[in-house]
Design an enzyme around this catalytic site. Structure first.
Site, PDB file in Angstrom:
ATOM      1  N   HIS A   1      -4.882   6.730  -9.310  1.00  5.49           N
ATOM      2  CA  HIS A   1      -4.197   5.531  -8.826  1.00  5.49           C
ATOM      3  C   HIS A   1      -4.860   5.014  -7.542  1.00  5.49           C
ATOM      4  CE1 HIS A   1      -1.206   2.711  -7.385  1.00  5.49           C
ATOM      5  NE2 HIS A   1      -1.312   3.320  -6.212  1.00  5.49           N
TER       6      HIS A   1
ATOM      7  N   HIS B   1      -6.822   0.936  -6.064  1.00  3.53           N
ATOM      8  CA  HIS B   1      -6.901   0.246  -4.768  1.00  3.53           C
ATOM      9  C   HIS B   1      -8.305  -0.058  -4.268  1.00  3.53           C
ATOM     10  CE1 HIS B   1      -2.660   0.326  -3.482  1.00  3.53           C
ATOM     11  NE2 HIS B   1      -2.559   1.515  -4.024  1.00  3.53           N
TER      12      HIS B   1
ATOM     13  N   GLU C   1       0.580  -3.615  -4.580  1.00  9.26           N
ATOM     14  CA  GLU C   1       0.826  -2.721  -5.719  1.00  9.26           C
ATOM     15  C   GLU C   1       1.049  -3.454  -7.056  1.00  9.26           C
ATOM     16  OE1 GLU C   1       0.360   0.392  -5.878  1.00  9.26           O
ATOM     17  OE2 GLU C   1       0.443   1.071  -3.800  1.00  9.26           O
TER      18      GLU C   1
ATOM     19  N   SER D   1      -3.810   0.506 -12.449  1.00 14.49           N
ATOM     20  CA  SER D   1      -4.022   1.916 -12.767  1.00 14.49           C
ATOM     21  C   SER D   1      -3.077   2.403 -13.859  1.00 14.49           C
ATOM     22  CB  SER D   1      -3.847   2.773 -11.501  1.00 14.49           C
ATOM     23  OG  SER D   1      -2.538   2.652 -10.985  1.00 14.49           O
TER      24      SER D   1
HETATM   25 FE    FE Z   1      -0.736   2.523  -4.382  1.00  7.27          FE
END
Ligand code: FE
Ligand code: PHE
Length: 287
Positions: free
Chosen positions: A139, A144, A185, A204
């Protein structure tokens, strides 16, 4: 200083990472990436996650993410952070740093304000292939880090970190964290070819990527700061509402002003449910 692990969201579970590691965790929560600890099965998990997710991206992920993904390096094993940093630092002055898992607000914001992105260094088990409750290396890295290669997004993340420290001093972290949730997010962006994902939680997740960009179920509302910071979120299901931006420049410019008056206004308002819809909401059309 005792190192206190943090668990966000309502959870009774102790955090998964080892926050001691024989004294290897620094007061700012960073630690060496424990590369020797990865097993062949760990590399295999990373590689399978990467293959599945990268195959899904065309038509669903934003252009900037797709363009930067190869900068993470080979997908056949877990990357070394040092290796990514050689490219990332040259591109935007950012670095990834290893952490044992979720960390508390102030150290998190401090790292971001210094252009350091904390990445959990362990990976989920094969049983957690489709879903993991707390962030792991897949993730954090896959979700990111690609956009940290984009100069505008990279500057936004630093500004968010500085803004987080301010929010902390104003007791407004809950409000600001809703903005983080619905942008960094779970954000969607309107691009020339239609709606696309830029949020790491979406990018993700194989299930949520399709849900967020294509499903007729969720609401997609053009981002308004006050509206977004009033809106609660669910951490254990697909989002019922996504907020949409038109560009990273727009996000950067919109979040540049001092939030102090916004926080004051918010403190007098009731929060909204995750699936609320207001008459003034502007909906983004599905592709
Ligand atoms: Fe995150
Ligand atoms: N400009 C905001 C403030 O003054 C900080 C911020 C920047 C928040 C970027 C979010 C994203 O509080």
């Amino acid at each position: 200083m005792a190192i206190e692990p943090a668990v966000y969201g309502a959870s009774e579970r102790p955090p998964r990472g080892d926050y001691v590691r024989g004294g290897q965790v620094a007061p700012d929560y960073t630690c060496p990436q424990n590369y020797a600890a990865y097993t062949a099965a760990d590399h295999e998990t990373y590689s399978r996650l990467y293959q599945r997710q990268s195959a899904l991206l065309p038509g669903l992920a934003c252009d900037e993410f797709i363009a930067a993904l190869p900068s993470l390096g080979s997908s056949s094993q877990i990357p070394r952070f040092d290796d990514i940093n050689e490219r990332l630092y040259k591109a935007t002055g950012w670095e990834v740093v290893a952490v044992p898992g979720l960390i508390p607000e102030v150290p998190f914001f401090t790292l971001l304000a210094n252009r350091k992105f904390p990445v959990t260094d362990w990976i989920r088990t094969p049983e957690e292939f489709d879903y993991i409750v707390e962030p792991d290396i897949f993730h954090d890295l896959f979700g990111h880090v690609p956009l940290l290669f984009n100069p505008v997004f990279a500057d936004h993340m630093q500004a968010y970190g500085a803004g987080g420290l301010k929010a902390h001093s104003l007791s407004a972290c809950e409000q600001l964290s809703r903005l983080y949730w619905y942008t960094i997010e779970f954000g969607l962006i309107r691009q020339a070819n239609g709606l696309r994902a830029y949020g790491a939680g979406i990018l993700s997740s194989s299930g949520e990527l399709v849900h967020a960009v294509r499903s007729p179920e969720p609401q997609r509302i053009m981002l308004d700061l006050l509206r977004t910071m009033r809106t609660r979120y669910k951490i254990d299901s697909y989002q019922q509402t996504y907020f949409v931006i038109d560009s990273f420049h727009q996000l950067f410019d919109m979040t540049a002003p001092d939030f102090t008056p916004l926080y004051a206004a918010l403190s007098a308002m009731q929060p909204l449910a995750a699936d609320a819809l207001l008459p003034e909401d502007k909906l983004a059309l599905l592709n």
